[in-house]
Each structure stands twice: as structure tokens, then as C-alpha cells.
Design a protein around this motif. Structure first.
Motif, mmCIF file in Angstrom:
data_model
loop_
_atom_site.group_PDB
_atom_site.id
_atom_site.type_symbol
_atom_site.label_atom_id
_atom_site.label_comp_id
_atom_site.label_asym_id
_atom_site.label_seq_id
_atom_site.Cartn_x
_atom_site.Cartn_y
_atom_site.Cartn_z
ATOM 1 N N LEU A 486 0.761 -1.143 -0.462
ATOM 2 C CA LEU A 486 -0.181 0.406 -0.036
ATOM 3 C C LEU A 486 0.578 1.319 0.098
ATOM 4 C CD1 LEU A 486 -2.943 -1.154 1.911
ATOM 5 C CD2 LEU A 486 -3.020 -0.319 -0.131
ATOM 6 N N GLN A 487 1.952 1.005 0.122
ATOM 7 C CA GLN A 487 2.858 2.146 -0.014
ATOM 8 C C GLN A 487 2.681 2.273 -1.387
ATOM 9 O OE1 GLN A 487 7.392 1.088 0.909
ATOM 10 N NE2 GLN A 487 6.526 2.251 3.373
ATOM 11 N N ARG A 488 2.714 1.225 -2.036
ATOM 12 C CA ARG A 488 2.538 1.152 -4.066
ATOM 13 C C ARG A 488 1.258 1.696 -4.173
ATOM 14 N NH1 ARG A 488 6.545 -0.615 -1.301
ATOM 15 N NH2 ARG A 488 8.204 -0.033 -2.396
ATOM 16 N N THR A 489 -0.296 1.205 -4.243
ATOM 17 C CA THR A 489 -1.109 0.850 -4.247
ATOM 18 C C THR A 489 -2.006 1.828 -3.466
ATOM 19 O OG1 THR A 489 -1.403 -0.912 -3.340
ATOM 20 C CG2 THR A 489 -0.477 -1.042 -5.515
ATOM 21 N N GLN A 490 -3.366 1.786 -3.852
ATOM 22 C CA GLN A 490 -4.368 3.044 -3.360
ATOM 23 C C GLN A 490 -5.589 2.216 -3.129
ATOM 24 O OE1 GLN A 490 -3.182 4.063 -6.269
ATOM 25 N NE2 GLN A 490 -1.126 4.938 -5.609
ATOM 26 N N ARG A 491 -5.864 1.166 -3.321
ATOM 27 C CA ARG A 491 -6.977 0.505 -3.157
ATOM 28 C C ARG A 491 -6.560 -1.255 -3.034
ATOM 29 N NH1 ARG A 491 -12.075 -1.877 -5.938
ATOM 30 N NH2 ARG A 491 -13.797 -0.537 -4.663
ATOM 31 N N VAL A 492 -7.479 -2.286 -1.975
ATOM 32 C CA VAL A 492 -7.257 -3.085 -2.261
ATOM 33 C C VAL A 492 -8.814 -4.041 -2.468
ATOM 34 C CG1 VAL A 492 -5.361 -3.514 -0.254
ATOM 35 C CG2 VAL A 492 -8.059 -3.257 0.450
ATOM 36 N N VAL A 518 -9.107 3.102 1.145
ATOM 37 C CA VAL A 518 -9.219 2.199 0.364
ATOM 38 C C VAL A 518 -9.472 0.298 0.395
ATOM 39 C CG1 VAL A 518 -6.536 2.636 1.348
ATOM 40 C CG2 VAL A 518 -7.648 0.722 2.436
ATOM 41 N N THR A 519 -10.859 0.396 0.466
ATOM 42 C CA THR A 519 -11.353 -0.812 1.231
ATOM 43 C C THR A 519 -12.301 -1.242 -0.669
ATOM 44 O OG1 THR A 519 -10.570 -1.024 3.703
ATOM 45 C CG2 THR A 519 -12.180 -2.438 2.669
ATOM 46 N N GLY A 520 -12.232 -2.123 -1.305
ATOM 47 C CA GLY A 520 -13.066 -1.690 -2.185
ATOM 48 C C GLY A 520 -13.935 -3.124 -1.873
ATOM 49 N N SER A 521 -15.824 -2.539 -1.688
ATOM 50 C CA SER A 521 -16.888 -3.798 -1.937
ATOM 51 C C SER A 521 -18.049 -2.952 -2.596
ATOM 52 C CB SER A 521 -16.669 -2.675 -0.160
ATOM 53 O OG SER A 521 -17.863 -3.963 0.371
ATOM 54 N N HIS A 522 -17.872 -4.414 -3.278
ATOM 55 C CA HIS A 522 -19.157 -4.131 -4.274
ATOM 56 C C HIS A 522 -20.042 -5.239 -4.143
ATOM 57 C CE1 HIS A 522 -15.120 -3.953 -6.810
ATOM 58 N NE2 HIS A 522 -15.251 -2.844 -6.071
ATOM 59 N N VAL A 523 -21.504 -3.731 -4.846
ATOM 60 C CA VAL A 523 -22.455 -5.025 -4.688
ATOM 61 C C VAL A 523 -22.149 -6.293 -5.596
ATOM 62 C CG1 VAL A 523 -24.583 -4.914 -5.252
ATOM 63 C CG2 VAL A 523 -23.836 -2.657 -4.296
ATOM 64 N N GLY A 524 -22.744 -7.135 -4.960
ATOM 65 C CA GLY A 524 -22.711 -8.800 -6.206
ATOM 66 C C GLY A 524 -24.145 -9.489 -6.823
ATOM 67 N N PRO A 525 -23.699 -10.098 -7.446
ATOM 68 C CA PRO A 525 -24.964 -10.217 -8.175
ATOM 69 C C PRO A 525 -26.389 -10.791 -7.448
ATOM 70 C CG PRO A 525 -22.948 -11.186 -9.595
ATOM 71 C CD PRO A 525 -22.834 -10.663 -8.028
ATOM 72 N N ARG A 526 -27.298 -11.266 -7.532
ATOM 73 C CA ARG A 526 -27.771 -11.711 -6.886
ATOM 74 C C ARG A 526 -26.976 -13.414 -6.302
ATOM 75 N NH1 ARG A 526 -31.772 -12.082 -10.909
ATOM 76 N NH2 ARG A 526 -32.492 -10.005 -10.349
ATOM 77 N N TYR A 527 -27.235 -14.180 -7.156
ATOM 78 C CA TYR A 527 -27.175 -15.413 -6.997
ATOM 79 C C TYR A 527 -25.421 -15.074 -6.513
ATOM 80 C CZ TYR A 527 -25.087 -20.858 -7.455
ATOM 81 O OH TYR A 527 -24.865 -21.256 -6.981
ATOM 82 N N CYS A 528 -24.848 -15.416 -5.436
ATOM 83 C CA CYS A 528 -23.490 -14.947 -5.409
ATOM 84 C C CYS A 528 -23.130 -16.412 -5.507
ATOM 85 C CB CYS A 528 -23.348 -15.074 -4.157
ATOM 86 S SG CYS A 528 -20.979 -14.811 -3.413
ATOM 87 N N HIS A 529 -22.172 -16.319 -6.205
ATOM 88 C CA HIS A 529 -20.820 -18.056 -7.047
ATOM 89 C C HIS A 529 -20.160 -18.373 -6.085
ATOM 90 C CE1 HIS A 529 -17.508 -15.024 -8.514
ATOM 91 N NE2 HIS A 529 -17.007 -16.049 -8.279
ATOM 92 N N THR A 530 -19.373 -17.487 -5.597
ATOM 93 C CA THR A 530 -18.988 -18.160 -4.939
ATOM 94 C C THR A 530 -19.347 -18.680 -3.142
ATOM 95 O OG1 THR A 530 -18.132 -15.891 -2.849
ATOM 96 C CG2 THR A 530 -16.823 -16.634 -4.997
ATOM 97 N N SER A 531 -20.700 -18.576 -2.321
ATOM 98 C CA SER A 531 -20.880 -19.117 -1.932
ATOM 99 C C SER A 531 -22.902 -19.979 -2.396
ATOM 100 C CB SER A 531 -21.624 -18.023 -0.834
ATOM 101 O OG SER A 531 -22.614 -17.437 -1.078
ATOM 102 N N GLY A 532 -22.969 -19.767 -3.333
ATOM 103 C CA GLY A 532 -24.806 -20.289 -3.122
ATOM 104 C C GLY A 532 -25.788 -19.704 -3.079
ATOM 105 N N ARG A 533 -25.392 -18.359 -1.805
ATOM 106 C CA ARG A 533 -26.680 -18.022 -1.387
ATOM 107 C C ARG A 533 -27.138 -16.659 -1.791
ATOM 108 N NH1 ARG A 533 -23.648 -18.530 4.406
ATOM 109 N NH2 ARG A 533 -21.866 -16.885 3.763
#
Length: 692
Positions: A486-492, A518-533
Motif C-alpha cells: 500500500l506504499q505503492r497502491t491505493q486500494r485493496v 482503500v477498502t473496495g466493497s462491491h454489490v455482487g450478483p443476486r446469486y453469489c457464485h462463491t457461496s451459493g447464497r
């Protein structure tokens, strides 16, 4: 006798040395009076001696020395150029005390010099500590600790962090006992598995009260942490690069910076120190005064199926929802139709983009959004033109186990860095790009500090020539999150999981170190492909609004109602982001373990927002009062429910909040807490507070 003290308004750290021996920390805690006699303090710090012990206790110094009979883990393990183990004994050489404190110690017999560096930031309350080893002739390094610190005696446990893909920032509470808590990450990157952070709460400490000590090792390669309790009861904390990370003999070795802080206000005091220091001292912002833009990433909308008309349609819809930046993810280059090929072939795919990227970029700019693009520079697929031309550029053996069908490039080779710079800079020069999502999707075949330094060098070179380009550190989500990158970047990209329930917990724990900006957080799809929820759009939107907000779904799937909710929450975030970017994220102590809650408090204390997420079904029927924190006890606050429209018809009572704003004192809000309406799990209440 030598004595030194480092002070700010909150803490004092006292170093003392007997004769010419290495210094040790003899006090670290609440700020001491200026008249404190350090010689007396040093003398009273000594512990007693009894039967079955040496006649004096070896120092728990800044680099404990085996040659001085230290009974625990030493701070330095080194061999000479021929491989013979050395047992250094350091003696005082010199010191300087300008902007930072430098203490220099010398072992003339072995030709070694040890330098300890301490720098205090009185505004953020972070002390930065580093150790440098210089040798007259090349030596082989096995282990070098950053300045070694004692752990508090008034503590029954420590909190460190583990995790996995889509499950980062899991907290572990380990009781102190005789012996060693040893954490080592040998994967060659920061890692989902071992975030390099440690919080030591004193007995009775919570998020909001009590004493705590915080540590973070700012390095993106493998690291090692030792928390050791000696049989005499003393405790030491060591941090450094993973052992045997340095493959070549050299005349100088440095640890990464170790960031430490003492807090009199619970875990939150550590959290706000790290948040502020990262945001205000470590990050270099391309546009320091610009608001954080609402982010749209196309990955979970299209994956590798790039189609310019479809992307233009998606961009139009994203802009309509409130997005201000469009990021083109994996699949735009080479023959990249899946994750098995073309990594390192960084030229635009003419099959997918017959007219290049310009038509898409022009369309995005026409919608008022900026344009970003995905790279994974440090990686290479065996099925790629570059691997066929330069198989020797890959790191590790030919028979290595692949990760995501790829190898790592050897970033220590100047030819590799030059090649990557040429390909990436060509894309950046030819296109108006203001953002790179920089990914890193596999662990290294072996730990190697030169790999990390090579990656840093490439990023530094690109940053120097393209200072307007912002970079996100992504490594299968949160696999490379630390103050070094993060000395070299601006978001994770905190996690590849866009499951709002998973995110709620991950963000809550990551806030011990990371600010909103710095903390990216996104609104994902209705069906989450990584959890199945599947989660309601209101929950997904408000969880994303807790941090640097973005979207990562296919906007073509949204119903009119979902689009309306998303526009509303995005507009709320835009209206509040200016002060939220500068706010402290304070974790709240919830009386209901089903509720994960935080309070974002403006820098001037004039306003706040509380996010109270329901992560599970409560044991009791009605919500328990939620205590707030860090308010002016004598001030009046106007409290309102920002998402009143989310009240369910099964919430049938008449709590005052449901019918409009209420005015309460800071004392009441902190002592009793605020009573929220009833809700189902997987829901969020958002409370706004303004100081009257």
C-alpha cells in the motif's frame, strides 16, 4: 547506562541499555510524566533471580543474543560467507536523534553492524521500527527480527489473523502460556492465510475500552511472527521476513517497517491509529482531493466473454446506477478465452476488440466514467507466446505444481521487469487509463525476498512514469494486503467473495487496520457464485456502502425495484463519502452476538453513521440496545434511521426511531445504547447521527 524515550500524547516507549550491551524496551504504555527518572525506571524494570536460574537475567533486548545466554528465540541467525554459523555479540557504537532515533551497535570480531531505527508520528500514534544489518563481507542470513518488543504482562491472550480464499481476516484468540506462538507464511506473498498483524489486548479490553497493543509488519512477501513466553514470565514479540527468504549472501539486510501502537481505548485505539497512518502517511494518492469514485467491475457480469456491444450496454446501465469508474477485468488480451492461457501476452485481443479498446473507452468516457483495466503482471501461463519464447523467465522448476494453470515470473530478473514495463506502459500510453486492477492469483513455488523486491521495483517504475494511474492490489481477493504494497497502491480488493454476509465479517475485522478509502466493497450478483447464497439487494447495497463502494454484478439482471434501491443507496454514499473518507471506523461491542456493528465517526466528531448488520438469528426476540462509542457525553445528538423504508411489516412495535429522528445525549447513547427495530437476519440498519 544509556536511556532513550519516545513520546506522544498517548504513549511513551523507553529504551535502556546496561553498559555497552544492546538496548531493551523497559517501558511501553501510557504517556509518562516528563520528570520520570529513566535510570530508576530501568532499575525497577529488572526482575528477581532465584534458584535454578542464571545469576542474572539475560536482556530481552531489541535483538536478543544467543551468545549472551538468552533462553528464548534469538533476534538474529546468520552465517559467514563459507556457511559457518556466527554468534554475534554487539556493543554500543553511536547514535543519532534527529527526525528519528538511530541506535548503532557493532560486533567488530565478526564485522557486523546492527542499526535500530524508530520514528514516531505524534498525530497517528504509530511508531515505525526497523532493523538493518550491515556486514563487512557477504554473509548468509537465516533470520533477522525487526526491533523486538516485550508483550504486556497484563494480558491473557493475543489476537492474530488467518483465513482462506473468500474467507479472509479470521481472528484467532490464543491464550498466553509458556512456549511460543509461531506464525510463518512461506507462500511468498502476504497471504490469505497469515495477515501480518497482531493485537494484544490487556485483561478486560474490548473493542471500545481497555488497553491494547497493535503490531503490523509492512511486507508483501512471506513473514514470520514469534510471540514467546519465557519460563521467567517475560514475553517477547518478534517480526521479520520468513526464515531463509534471502537466497544470496549479501553485505546488507533490512527488515520491513514494523508499525506498532499502544491504545488506551480498546482495540479501536489500535484500529484508528493504523487506519489514519495508512490513509494519511503511507498511501500516495494520484488525486489527493478527489472523492473516491463509485466503482464498476465487469468480472461477474461477463467473465471471459468479452463483447463490445454488450460491454457498452453494461457500461451505460452502470453509469445510470451511479458508477463513476468502469474497470475491464480479465480476458481482454492475447487469446484469453479462459484461465489456462495467454497470461503475459499483454496485447489487445483483435478477435474481441477488432478496433482496439478505444471504442469502448470512448463510450465509457462519454458516460462520464473513467476507465480501468486488469493486469496480472507477475504471472505466466505455460500456454502463452512469452513462455514459449522465454521458459527460463518462470520462477521455480519445470515440474512444479501449477496454480490456476499458471507459474510466477521471476521478478528478480531485470529482463522480466523490463519486458513487463514495456508491455504495460505501451497499453497505458496508448489509452486514457486511470486505474489498474493488479492481480496475483497464485502463491510462489518457494519463498524469495528478491521476488517481492522485484515486484515493488516494477510498480515503483510504473508509478513514477504514470503518476495519475491508481492501482488496486488484488491477489485472489485479499492475498496481498499490507502496508508494504500500500506504499505503492491505493486500494485493496479485500476478498473475491461478494457475498454480503461474508463481507460484513471480513470488513469488520479488516477495519482493525484498514480505512474506508482503500477498502473496495462491491454489490455482487443476486446469486453469489462463491457461496451459493442469495441476498436481498438492500443488504448487498448497504454492506458495500460501508467501504469504497462499487458494483460487480450484471446490471442487466436487475429488476426495476432492485435498480431503484441501488440508485438510492449509491446516492446516499455519494452524499456522505467526503466525510466518511476521513472518518474513523470504530467497531462496536454488541450485546447480541448476532449483530456485527460499527460506527464511522467524522474527524471533527460532528456526525457519525452506524452500520448494524444482522449476521444470524438472535437468541432473544427483540434487539438488545446497541452501545455507541467516542461521543461527547454532554452533547445532544439527533439520531435518525437512514433506511426507514426497509422496516418489515413484522416489525409491529413503536420504538421511537421508527417514527422519526430522536434527540439523545452522548452519555445515554454510550451507557445505555440505542434500541433498533426488529429485523430478519441478513439485514442492515443504518443510523445517522448529528451533533447539535
Amino acid at each position: 547506562m544509556h536511556h532513550w524515550r519516545i513520546d506522544d500524547a498517548r504513549q511513551t516507549l523507553v529504551l535502556a541499555a546496561t553498559g555497552e550491551r544492546l538496548p531493551q524496551v523497559v517501558y511501553w504504555g501510557p504517556a509518562l510524566p516528563a520528570q520520570e527518572n529513566l535510570a530508576t525506571l530501568h532499575a525497577t524494570h529488572a526482575i528477581d533471580v532465584t534458584g535454578g536460574m542464571l545469576d542474572a537475567n539475560p536482556d530481552l533486548s531489541l535483538c536478543p543474543e544467543a551468545t549472551r545466554s538468552f533462553p528464548g528465540q534469538p533476534g538474529l541467525i546468520v552465517r559467514d560467507g563459507e556457511g559457518t554459523p556466527l554468534l554475534p555479540k554487539f556493543c554500543y557504537d553511536s547514535e543519532s536523534n534527529g527526525n528519528d532515533l538511530r541506535l548503532i551497535y557493532r560486533d567488530a570480531a565478526n564485522g557486523l553492524t546492527l542499526t535500530f531505527i524508530f520514528a514516531l508520528d505524534p498525530d497517528t500514534h504509530i511508531i515505525t521500527a526497523q532493523t538493518v544489518l550491515d556486514a563487512d563481507a557477504p554473509v548468509h542470513l537465516h533470520w533477522l527480527a525487526a526491533p523486538v518488543l516485550p508483550a504486556p504482562q497484563h494480558s491473557g491472550e493475543m489476537i492474530d489473523f488467518s483465513g482462506r480464499w473468500c474467507g479472509e481476516f479470521q481472528t484467532n484468540r490464543t491464550a498466553w502460556s509458556a512456549g511460543m506462538r509461531y506464525r510463518e507464511n512461506r507462500t511468498g506473498r502476504t497471504g490469505h492465510e497469515h495477515f501480518p498483524g497482531l493485537i494484544i489486548p490487556c485483561t478486560g479490553a474490548t473493542n471500545t475500552q481497555g488497553e491494547a497493543y497493535g503490531f503490523h509488519y509492512g511486507w508483501s512477501g512471506g513473514h514470520r511472527m514469534i510471540a514467546e513466553e519465557l519460563q521467567d514470565g517475560r514475553r517477547q514479540i518478534q517480526w521479520g521476513h520468513a526464515a531463509r527468504m534471502e537466497t544470496e549472501a549479501a553485505t546488507q539486510f533490512k527488515t520491513a517497517p514494523l508499525y506498532i501502537t499502544y491504545s488506551p481505548s480498546g482495540l479501536n485505539g489500535c484500529a484508528t491509529a493504523f487506519q489514519r497512518h495508512l490513509r494519511d502517511r503511507i498511501i500516495t494518492w494520484p488525486k489527493p482531493d478527489a472523492p473516491r469514485p463509485v466503482h464498476y467491475n465487469c468480472w461477474e457480469a461477463i467473465y471471459f466473454d468479452h463483447n463490445v456491444p454488450a460491454l457498452k450496454d453494461i457500461a451505460t446501465r452502470a453509469a445510470d446506477l451511479g458508477a463513476e469508474r468502469f474497470v475491464l477485468d480479465d480476458g481482454w488480451f492475447g487469446q484469453r478465452d479462459d484461465d489456462t492461457r495467454s497470461l503475459s501476452d499483454w496485447t489487445v485481443d483483435p478477435r474481441k476488440y477488432p478496433d482496439g479498446l478505444h471504442p469502448l473507452i470512448d463510450h465509457v468516457h462519454g458516460l462520464g466514467m473513467t476507465f480501468g483495466i486488469w493486469f496480472e503482471p507477475e504471472m505466466i501461463n505455460p500456454d502463452s507466446d512469452i513462455h514459449r519464447a522465454h521458459p527460463d523467465w518462470a520462477l521455480g522448476g519445470e515440474d512444479q505444481t501449477l496454480g490456476r494453470q499458471q507459474k510466477a515470473l521471476n521478478m528478480a530478473l531485470p529482463a522480466v521487469r523490463d519486458f513487463l514495463y514495456d508491455r504495460m506502459s505501451a497499453i497505458l500510453r496508448e489509452h486514457p487509463i486511470d486505474y489498474i486492477k493488479w492481480d496475483h492469483n497464485r502463491v510462489l513455488p518457494m519463498p524469495d525476498a528478491a521476488q517481492t523486491r522485484g515486484s515493488y521495483a516494477l510498480i515503483d517504475r510504473l508509478r513514477a512514469d504514470f503518476p495519475q494511474v491508481e492501482i488496486e492490489s488484488c491477489a485472489s481477493g485479499g492475498g496481498r494486503v499490507d502496508f508494504g504494497i500500500l506504499q505503492r497502491t491505493q486500494r485493496v480488493w479485500l476478498s473475491d467473495s461478494n457475498d454480503a454476509l461474508e463481507r460484513l465479517r471480513i470488513q469488520h475485522n479488516a477495519a482493525l487496520f484498514l480505512p474506508l478509502s482503500v477498502t473496495g466493497s462491491h454489490v455482487g450478483p443476486r446469486y453469489c457464485h462463491t457461496s451459493g447464497r442469495m441476498h436481498d439487494i438492500t443488504f448487498r447495497a448497504w454492506v458495500a456502502a460501508q467501504r469504497h463502494m462499487g458494483f460487480e454484478m450484471d446490471p442487466r439482471e436487475l429488476t426495476d425495484k432492485e435498480a431503484t434501491v441501488l440508485r438510492h443507496v449509491t446516492a446516499w454514499w455519494k452524499a456522505n463519502r467526503d466525510w466518511m473518507q476521513r472518518a474513523d471506523i470504530l467497531r462496536l461491542d454488541s450485546a447480541d452476538p448476532a449483530v456485527i456493528a460499527e460506527q464511522q465517526l467524522a474527524a471533527d466528531g460532528a456526525r457519525f453513521v452506524v452500520f448494524a448488520g444482522k449476521a444470524d438469528t438472535s437468541a432473544q426476540i427483540a434487539p438488545r440496545p446497541l452501545r455507541l462509542t467516542a461521543l461527547d457525553p454532554n452533547a445532544q445528538y439527533l439520531i435518525s434511521l437512514a433506511n426507514q423504508q426497509d422496516i418489515h411489516h413484522l416489525s409491529r412495535g413503536t420504538p421511537a426511531l421508527k417514527s422519526g429522528p430522536v434527540t439523545l445525549t452522548g452519555r445515554y447513547l454510550m451507557a445505555n445504547g440505542i434500541t433498533l427495530p426488529w429485523s430478519f437476519p441478513d439485514r442492515m440498519w443504518v443510523l445517522e447521527g448529528k451533533k447539535l
